[in-house]
Design an enzyme around this catalytic site. Structure first.
Site, PDB file in Angstrom:
ATOM      1  N   ASN A   8       0.867  -1.246   0.091  1.00  0.00           N
ATOM      2  CA  ASN A   8      -0.022   0.034  -0.087  1.00  0.00           C
ATOM      3  C   ASN A   8       0.806   1.358   0.051  1.00  0.00           C
ATOM      4  O   ASN A   8       1.538   1.576   1.102  1.00  0.00           O
ATOM      5  CB  ASN A   8      -0.916   0.047   1.315  1.00  0.00           C
ATOM      6  CG  ASN A   8      -1.732   1.338   1.475  1.00  0.00           C
ATOM      7  OD1 ASN A   8      -1.767   2.075   0.287  1.00  0.00           O
ATOM      8  ND2 ASN A   8      -2.403   1.354   2.551  1.00  0.00           N
ATOM      9  N   TRP A   9       1.087   1.862  -1.229  1.00  0.00           N
ATOM     10  CA  TRP A   9       1.864   3.140  -1.191  1.00  0.00           C
ATOM     11  C   TRP A   9       1.285   4.144  -0.721  1.00  0.00           C
ATOM     12  O   TRP A   9       2.078   5.356  -0.635  1.00  0.00           O
ATOM     13  CB  TRP A   9       2.515   3.164  -2.935  1.00  0.00           C
ATOM     14  CG  TRP A   9       2.982   2.224  -3.510  1.00  0.00           C
ATOM     15  CD1 TRP A   9       3.132   0.915  -3.119  1.00  0.00           C
ATOM     16  CD2 TRP A   9       3.597   2.469  -4.797  1.00  0.00           C
ATOM     17  NE1 TRP A   9       3.953   0.343  -3.924  1.00  0.00           N
ATOM     18  CE2 TRP A   9       4.018   0.979  -5.192  1.00  0.00           C
ATOM     19  CE3 TRP A   9       3.605   3.404  -5.857  1.00  0.00           C
ATOM     20  CZ2 TRP A   9       4.936   1.026  -6.327  1.00  0.00           C
ATOM     21  CZ3 TRP A   9       4.303   3.091  -6.894  1.00  0.00           C
ATOM     22  CH2 TRP A   9       4.888   1.967  -7.210  1.00  0.00           C
ATOM     23  N   LYS A  10      -0.047   4.290  -0.351  1.00  0.00           N
ATOM     24  CA  LYS A  10      -0.508   5.628   0.340  1.00  0.00           C
ATOM     25  C   LYS A  10      -0.276   6.684  -0.788  1.00  0.00           C
ATOM     26  O   LYS A  10      -0.256   6.452  -2.128  1.00  0.00           O
ATOM     27  CB  LYS A  10      -0.064   5.701   1.621  1.00  0.00           C
ATOM     28  CG  LYS A  10      -0.521   4.276   2.529  1.00  0.00           C
ATOM     29  CD  LYS A  10      -0.246   4.595   3.898  1.00  0.00           C
ATOM     30  CE  LYS A  10      -0.230   3.342   4.509  1.00  0.00           C
ATOM     31  NZ  LYS A  10      -0.137   3.314   6.198  1.00  0.00           N
ATOM     32  N   HIS A  95      -9.736   1.015   4.913  1.00  0.00           N
ATOM     33  CA  HIS A  95      -8.338   1.308   5.467  1.00  0.00           C
ATOM     34  C   HIS A  95      -8.570   2.227   6.803  1.00  0.00           C
ATOM     35  O   HIS A  95      -9.470   3.323   6.505  1.00  0.00           O
ATOM     36  CB  HIS A  95      -7.357   1.658   4.553  1.00  0.00           C
ATOM     37  CG  HIS A  95      -5.818   1.878   5.083  1.00  0.00           C
ATOM     38  ND1 HIS A  95      -5.536   2.844   6.157  1.00  0.00           N
ATOM     39  CD2 HIS A  95      -4.801   1.069   5.044  1.00  0.00           C
ATOM     40  CE1 HIS A  95      -4.273   2.554   6.488  1.00  0.00           C
ATOM     41  NE2 HIS A  95      -3.822   1.482   5.878  1.00  0.00           N
ATOM     42  N   GLU A  97      -7.027   4.862   7.693  1.00  0.00           N
ATOM     43  CA  GLU A  97      -6.633   6.129   7.317  1.00  0.00           C
ATOM     44  C   GLU A  97      -8.105   6.681   6.661  1.00  0.00           C
ATOM     45  O   GLU A  97      -8.496   7.878   6.957  1.00  0.00           O
ATOM     46  CB  GLU A  97      -5.594   6.410   6.662  1.00  0.00           C
ATOM     47  CG  GLU A  97      -4.237   6.127   7.517  1.00  0.00           C
ATOM     48  CD  GLU A  97      -3.222   5.511   6.679  1.00  0.00           C
ATOM     49  OE1 GLU A  97      -3.128   5.469   5.549  1.00  0.00           O
ATOM     50  OE2 GLU A  97      -2.205   5.189   7.448  1.00  0.00           O
ATOM     51  N   GLU A 167      -5.618  -5.062  10.406  1.00  0.00           N
ATOM     52  CA  GLU A 167      -4.483  -3.703  10.793  1.00  0.00           C
ATOM     53  C   GLU A 167      -4.695  -3.245  11.937  1.00  0.00           C
ATOM     54  O   GLU A 167      -5.398  -2.398  12.126  1.00  0.00           O
ATOM     55  CB  GLU A 167      -4.257  -3.063   9.706  1.00  0.00           C
ATOM     56  CG  GLU A 167      -3.983  -3.603   8.085  1.00  0.00           C
ATOM     57  CD  GLU A 167      -3.587  -2.664   7.176  1.00  0.00           C
ATOM     58  OE1 GLU A 167      -2.306  -2.903   6.884  1.00  0.00           O
ATOM     59  OE2 GLU A 167      -4.130  -1.536   7.186  1.00  0.00           O
ATOM     60  N   GLY A 173       2.104   2.431  10.733  1.00  0.00           N
ATOM     61  CA  GLY A 173       3.288   3.328  10.871  1.00  0.00           C
ATOM     62  C   GLY A 173       3.800   3.870  11.892  1.00  0.00           C
ATOM     63  O   GLY A 173       4.488   4.845  12.073  1.00  0.00           O
ATOM     64  N   SER A 208       3.327  -2.072  10.727  1.00  0.00           N
ATOM     65  CA  SER A 208       4.747  -2.009  10.882  1.00  0.00           C
ATOM     66  C   SER A 208       5.471  -3.551  10.436  1.00  0.00           C
ATOM     67  O   SER A 208       6.286  -4.108  11.268  1.00  0.00           O
ATOM     68  CB  SER A 208       4.917  -1.700  12.335  1.00  0.00           C
ATOM     69  OG  SER A 208       4.664  -0.278  12.412  1.00  0.00           O
TER      70      SER A 208
HETATM   71  P1  PGA Z   1       2.806   0.376   7.733  1.00  0.00           P
HETATM   72  O1  PGA Z   1       1.298   0.573   6.966  1.00  0.00           O
HETATM   73  O2  PGA Z   1       3.384  -0.982   7.214  1.00  0.00           O
HETATM   74  O3  PGA Z   1       3.518   1.549   7.283  1.00  0.00           O
HETATM   75  O4  PGA Z   1       2.646   0.181   9.134  1.00  0.00           O
HETATM   76  C1  PGA Z   1       0.580  -0.639   6.835  1.00  0.00           C
HETATM   77  C2  PGA Z   1      -0.906   0.026   6.277  1.00  0.00           C
HETATM   78  O5  PGA Z   1      -1.375   1.140   6.553  1.00  0.00           O
HETATM   79  O6  PGA Z   1      -1.392  -0.788   5.320  1.00  0.00           O
END
Ligand code: PGA
Length: 252
Positions: A8-10, A95, A97, A167, A173, A208
């Site tokens: 997931n490149w966001k 997600h 976010e 998640e 993150g 992470s």
């Molecule tokens: P992260 O993000 O590996 O940077 O913790 C995972 C995600 O949000 O899909």
């Protein structure tokens, strides 16, 4: 059971950087021989470039979100049918976010899942508890409610076409991953929630997940790969995660 590693490149990468990363991931995956399913989710403007660049590499392309309607007056939105039309095969939905910054709730996410399935795309449905939920020991209750509210109306056949990503929000993150035991027990719980579809649905761990902790996480019997954020932004760490997933799940 299939194993899947998705990146997931966001909202990262300029176009030239995106193209370089796509090429490296595509070449690396193509050279790997037998491997796991590999998916990358770049930002919208690069999706068609990704589909073209990754052609023949075996790497599939996901979007990071979609709208539930096929078309219409929804400024700024992108539909599942548009994604399908350019060769995108997967889409991340729900997600944390999106839930946190854009107010998405499980009912809305359920509609997105329905739209994706209608267009033959594979939804990667994300769920996971907040830090406070974990501290108060209500993480199973929270994740169970997310699963029920977003996915409760789907048939086993429909559910069998999904990928689920667990998640824990406190791990995304933050550098603070769930322990292998915490991941495995939640994945087993999610699998039970999937009922008759359970044997068909890969359940990915996200939060992470990095080359130095992935082996332990992927060893969980109900952990079928990872949804990777930060470590997917470099081809070397992402491909290393792909290798670890293959080694742990398929070549032992
Ligand atoms: P992260 O993000 O590996 O940077 O913790 C995972 C995600 O949000 O899909």
């Amino acid at each position: 059971m299939r194993t899947l590693v998705a990146g997931n490149w966001k909202m990262h990468k300029r176009r030239d950087e995106a193209l370089a990363l796509l090429r490296e991931v595509g070449d690396g995956a193509a050279a790997a021989g037998p491997t796991v399913e590999v998916v990358v989710a770049p930002p919208y403007p690069y999706l068609e470039l990704a589909v073209r660049t990754l052609e023949g590499s075996g790497v599939q392309v996901a979007a990071q979100n979609c709208h539930e309607a096929a078309q219409g007056a929804y400024t700024g939105e992108v539909s599942a049918s548009m994604l399908a039309g350019i060769g995108v095969t997967h889409c991340i939905v729900g997600h944390s976010e999106r839930r946190q910054y854009y107010g998405e709730n499980d009912a809305a996410v359920g509609l997105k899942v329905r739209a994706l399935l209608a267009h033959g795309l594979t939804p990667i449905y994300c769920c996971g508890e907040l830090k406070d939920d974990r501290i108060a020991e209500r993480h199973f209750e929270v994740v169970g409610a997310q699963m029920e509210q977003a996915l409760g109306a789907f048939s086993p056949e429909e559910l069998g076409r999904l990928v689920v990503a667990y998640e824990p929000v406190w791990a995304i993150g933050t550098g603070l991953n769930a322990t292998a035991a915490q991941a495995q027990e939640m994945h087993a719980f999610i699998r039970r929630q999937l009922g008759a579809a359970a044997a068909h649905v890969p359940i990915l761990y996200g939060g992470s997940c990095k080359p130095d902790n992935a082996e332990g996480l992927f060893k969980g019997a109900d952990v079928n790969g990872g949804l990777i954020g930060g470590a997917a932004l470099e081809a070397s760490s992402f491909l290393e995660l792909v290798r670890i997933a293959y080694r742990v799940k398929h070549s032992a």
